[in-house]
Motif scaffolding. Structure first.
Motif, PDB file in Angstrom:
ATOM      1  N   PRO A   4      26.295  32.089  53.363  1.00 48.04           N
ATOM      2  CA  PRO A   4      26.342  31.169  52.103  1.00 48.04           C
ATOM      3  C   PRO A   4      27.720  31.560  51.787  1.00 48.04           C
ATOM      4  CG  PRO A   4      24.473  31.969  51.316  1.00 48.04           C
ATOM      5  CD  PRO A   4      24.671  32.091  52.966  1.00 48.04           C
ATOM      6  N   MET A   5      28.138  32.552  51.484  1.00 47.98           N
ATOM      7  CA  MET A   5      29.205  33.682  50.433  1.00 47.98           C
ATOM      8  C   MET A   5      29.397  34.418  51.387  1.00 47.98           C
ATOM      9  SD  MET A   5      27.075  35.287  47.381  1.00 47.98           S
ATOM     10  CE  MET A   5      25.710  34.753  47.573  1.00 47.98           C
ATOM     11  N   ALA A   6      31.161  34.916  51.249  1.00 44.79           N
ATOM     12  CA  ALA A   6      31.638  35.929  51.839  1.00 44.79           C
ATOM     13  C   ALA A   6      33.013  36.795  50.966  1.00 44.79           C
ATOM     14  CB  ALA A   6      32.593  35.489  52.828  1.00 44.79           C
ATOM     15  N   THR A   7      32.477  37.645  50.951  1.00 41.03           N
ATOM     16  CA  THR A   7      33.311  37.990  50.036  1.00 41.03           C
ATOM     17  C   THR A   7      34.417  39.208  50.635  1.00 41.03           C
ATOM     18  OG1 THR A   7      31.523  39.649  49.343  1.00 41.03           O
ATOM     19  CG2 THR A   7      33.319  40.345  48.585  1.00 41.03           C
ATOM     20  N   VAL A   8      35.804  37.675  50.216  1.00 41.07           N
ATOM     21  CA  VAL A   8      36.677  38.908  50.315  1.00 41.07           C
ATOM     22  C   VAL A   8      37.679  39.338  49.684  1.00 41.07           C
ATOM     23  CG1 VAL A   8      39.311  37.334  51.784  1.00 41.07           C
ATOM     24  CG2 VAL A   8      36.680  36.373  52.333  1.00 41.07           C
ATOM     25  N   GLU A   9      38.476  40.244  50.003  1.00 41.06           N
ATOM     26  CA  GLU A   9      40.057  41.421  49.072  1.00 41.06           C
ATOM     27  C   GLU A   9      40.990  40.310  48.575  1.00 41.06           C
ATOM     28  OE1 GLU A   9      39.610  44.806  48.080  1.00 41.06           O
ATOM     29  OE2 GLU A   9      37.601  44.329  49.399  1.00 41.06           O
ATOM     30  N   ALA A  10      41.541  40.008  47.598  1.00 39.29           N
ATOM     31  CA  ALA A  10      42.034  39.751  46.972  1.00 39.29           C
ATOM     32  C   ALA A  10      43.290  40.181  47.527  1.00 39.29           C
ATOM     33  CB  ALA A  10      42.065  39.556  45.264  1.00 39.29           C
ATOM     34  N   SER A  11      44.480  39.079  47.795  1.00 33.81           N
ATOM     35  CA  SER A  11      45.700  39.049  48.680  1.00 33.81           C
ATOM     36  C   SER A  11      46.274  39.117  46.919  1.00 33.81           C
ATOM     37  CB  SER A  11      45.514  37.958  49.516  1.00 33.81           C
ATOM     38  OG  SER A  11      45.892  36.737  49.086  1.00 33.81           O
ATOM     39  N   ASP A  12      47.267  40.214  46.888  1.00 34.17           N
ATOM     40  CA  ASP A  12      48.524  39.646  46.031  1.00 34.17           C
ATOM     41  C   ASP A  12      49.370  38.463  46.401  1.00 34.17           C
ATOM     42  OD1 ASP A  12      48.204  41.942  44.897  1.00 34.17           O
ATOM     43  OD2 ASP A  12      49.370  42.777  46.402  1.00 34.17           O
ATOM     44  N   SER A  13      49.910  37.433  47.784  1.00 34.20           N
ATOM     45  CA  SER A  13      50.461  36.875  48.427  1.00 34.20           C
ATOM     46  C   SER A  13      49.867  35.427  47.002  1.00 34.20           C
ATOM     47  CB  SER A  13      50.403  36.769  49.979  1.00 34.20           C
ATOM     48  OG  SER A  13      49.145  36.329  50.317  1.00 34.20           O
ATOM     49  N   ASP A  14      48.852  35.185  47.754  1.00 37.41           N
ATOM     50  CA  ASP A  14      47.884  33.748  46.250  1.00 37.41           C
ATOM     51  C   ASP A  14      48.324  34.169  44.886  1.00 37.41           C
ATOM     52  OD1 ASP A  14      46.836  32.155  45.396  1.00 37.41           O
ATOM     53  OD2 ASP A  14      44.764  32.554  46.079  1.00 37.41           O
ATOM     54  N   GLY A  15      49.100  33.585  43.932  1.00 38.62           N
ATOM     55  CA  GLY A  15      49.504  33.689  42.735  1.00 38.62           C
ATOM     56  C   GLY A  15      48.274  33.667  41.877  1.00 38.62           C
ATOM     57  N   LYS A  16      47.660  33.544  41.831  1.00 37.91           N
ATOM     58  CA  LYS A  16      46.431  33.270  41.027  1.00 37.91           C
ATOM     59  C   LYS A  16      45.813  34.218  41.183  1.00 37.91           C
ATOM     60  CE  LYS A  16      45.223  28.397  41.379  1.00 37.91           C
ATOM     61  NZ  LYS A  16      44.732  27.627  42.750  1.00 37.91           N
ATOM     62  N   ARG A  17      45.680  35.384  42.300  1.00 43.35           N
ATOM     63  CA  ARG A  17      44.530  35.948  42.013  1.00 43.35           C
ATOM     64  C   ARG A  17      45.495  37.877  41.892  1.00 43.35           C
ATOM     65  NH1 ARG A  17      41.575  34.427  41.038  1.00 43.35           N
ATOM     66  NH2 ARG A  17      40.454  33.101  42.717  1.00 43.35           N
ATOM     67  N   GLN A  18      46.958  37.469  41.296  1.00 42.37           N
ATOM     68  CA  GLN A  18      47.951  38.516  41.032  1.00 42.37           C
ATOM     69  C   GLN A  18      47.030  39.419  40.087  1.00 42.37           C
ATOM     70  OE1 GLN A  18      51.806  37.359  40.999  1.00 42.37           O
ATOM     71  NE2 GLN A  18      52.114  38.127  42.842  1.00 42.37           N
ATOM     72  N   GLY A  19      46.960  40.708  40.471  1.00 44.20           N
ATOM     73  CA  GLY A  19      46.909  41.804  39.675  1.00 44.20           C
ATOM     74  C   GLY A  19      45.386  42.037  40.034  1.00 44.20           C
ATOM     75  N   VAL A  20      44.304  40.855  40.183  1.00 41.04           N
ATOM     76  CA  VAL A  20      43.047  41.219  40.787  1.00 41.04           C
ATOM     77  C   VAL A  20      42.738  42.348  41.169  1.00 41.04           C
ATOM     78  CG1 VAL A  20      40.688  40.477  41.373  1.00 41.04           C
ATOM     79  CG2 VAL A  20      42.447  39.424  39.921  1.00 41.04           C
ATOM     80  N   GLU A  21      42.150  43.362  40.972  1.00 39.97           N
ATOM     81  CA  GLU A  21      41.770  44.383  41.515  1.00 39.97           C
ATOM     82  C   GLU A  21      41.635  44.855  42.928  1.00 39.97           C
ATOM     83  OE1 GLU A  21      41.758  45.958  38.426  1.00 39.97           O
ATOM     84  OE2 GLU A  21      43.983  45.448  38.628  1.00 39.97           O
ATOM     85  N   ASN A  22      39.781  44.222  42.318  1.00 36.65           N
ATOM     86  CA  ASN A  22      38.464  44.138  42.762  1.00 36.65           C
ATOM     87  C   ASN A  22      38.520  42.960  43.583  1.00 36.65           C
ATOM     88  OD1 ASN A  22      38.394  42.669  41.165  1.00 36.65           O
ATOM     89  ND2 ASN A  22      35.881  43.398  40.600  1.00 36.65           N
ATOM     90  N   SER A  23      37.414  43.055  44.555  1.00 36.40           N
ATOM     91  CA  SER A  23      36.970  42.288  45.603  1.00 36.40           C
ATOM     92  C   SER A  23      36.343  40.795  44.854  1.00 36.40           C
ATOM     93  CB  SER A  23      36.156  42.308  47.108  1.00 36.40           C
ATOM     94  OG  SER A  23      35.702  42.676  46.114  1.00 36.40           O
ATOM     95  N   VAL A  24      36.252  39.455  45.468  1.00 39.74           N
ATOM     96  CA  VAL A  24      36.125  38.017  44.931  1.00 39.74           C
ATOM     97  C   VAL A  24      35.257  37.402  45.740  1.00 39.74           C
ATOM     98  CG1 VAL A  24      36.619  35.486  44.603  1.00 39.74           C
ATOM     99  CG2 VAL A  24      38.385  37.698  43.944  1.00 39.74           C
ATOM    100  N   THR A  25      34.060  37.464  45.016  1.00 40.96           N
ATOM    101  CA  THR A  25      32.823  36.879  45.996  1.00 40.96           C
ATOM    102  C   THR A  25      33.036  34.840  46.070  1.00 40.96           C
ATOM    103  OG1 THR A  25      31.427  38.514  45.575  1.00 40.96           O
ATOM    104  CG2 THR A  25      30.148  36.639  45.786  1.00 40.96           C
TER     105      THR A  25
END
Length: 150
Positions: A4-25
């Motif tokens: 039901p859930m997947a952990t994906v590394e945050a990408s710098d190409s997505d504007g909302k995720r910039q500056g997030v070092e850890n992965s998002v669940t």
């Protein structure tokens, strides 16, 4: 990724995720929907998932309000109440992940009829100001005509 859930590394190409070092669940909405009791209560606000179980007793508006929104997208209700910046800051400590991208509703071509319904009445928000402006225009012209004739 069959769960039901997947952990994906945050990408710098997505504007909302910039500056997030850890992965998002990421959580599926069906998974969030199961968390809808006083034992465990999750909410979605603006595409982010919050586990507010610990906050139930502390909510100034009472726990009933939160239970009504349990396991669902509470973005509209959250905004309608007009929460303070302190409340928005407090919300961060209950953040557990994001709604899975496949479950996010696209802005255009929304399949949810309740989202389309308010737009059908959008004109009603404009009709009163327009009528008021026209009335003021006529009053102004009438007043100017009266003042020129006297």
């Amino acid at each position: 990724n069959s769960g039901p859930m997947a952990t994906v590394e945050a990408s710098d190409s997505d504007g909302k995720r910039q500056g997030v070092e850890n992965s998002v669940t990421y959580y599926r909405l069906e998974e969030v929907a199961k968390r809808n009791s006083t034992k465990e209560i999750w909410l979605v606000i603006h595409g982010r998932v919050y586990d507010i179980t610990r906050f139930l007793n502390e909510h100034p508006g009472g726990e009933e309000v939160l239970l009504e929104q349990a396991g669902a997208d509470a973005s509209e209700s959250f905004e309608d109440v007009g929460h303070s910046s302190d409340a928005r800051e407090m919300l961060k400590q209950y953040y557990i992940g994001d709604v899975h991208p496949n479950d996010l509703k696209p802005d255009s071509g929304s399949k949810d009829p309740s989202k389309d319904a308010p737009c059908k009445s959008c004109w009603s928000y404009w009709i009163l100001p327009i009528i008021g402006a026209i009335a003021l225009g006529f009053l102004y012209r009438y007043y100017m005509a009266e003042s020129k004739s006297s």
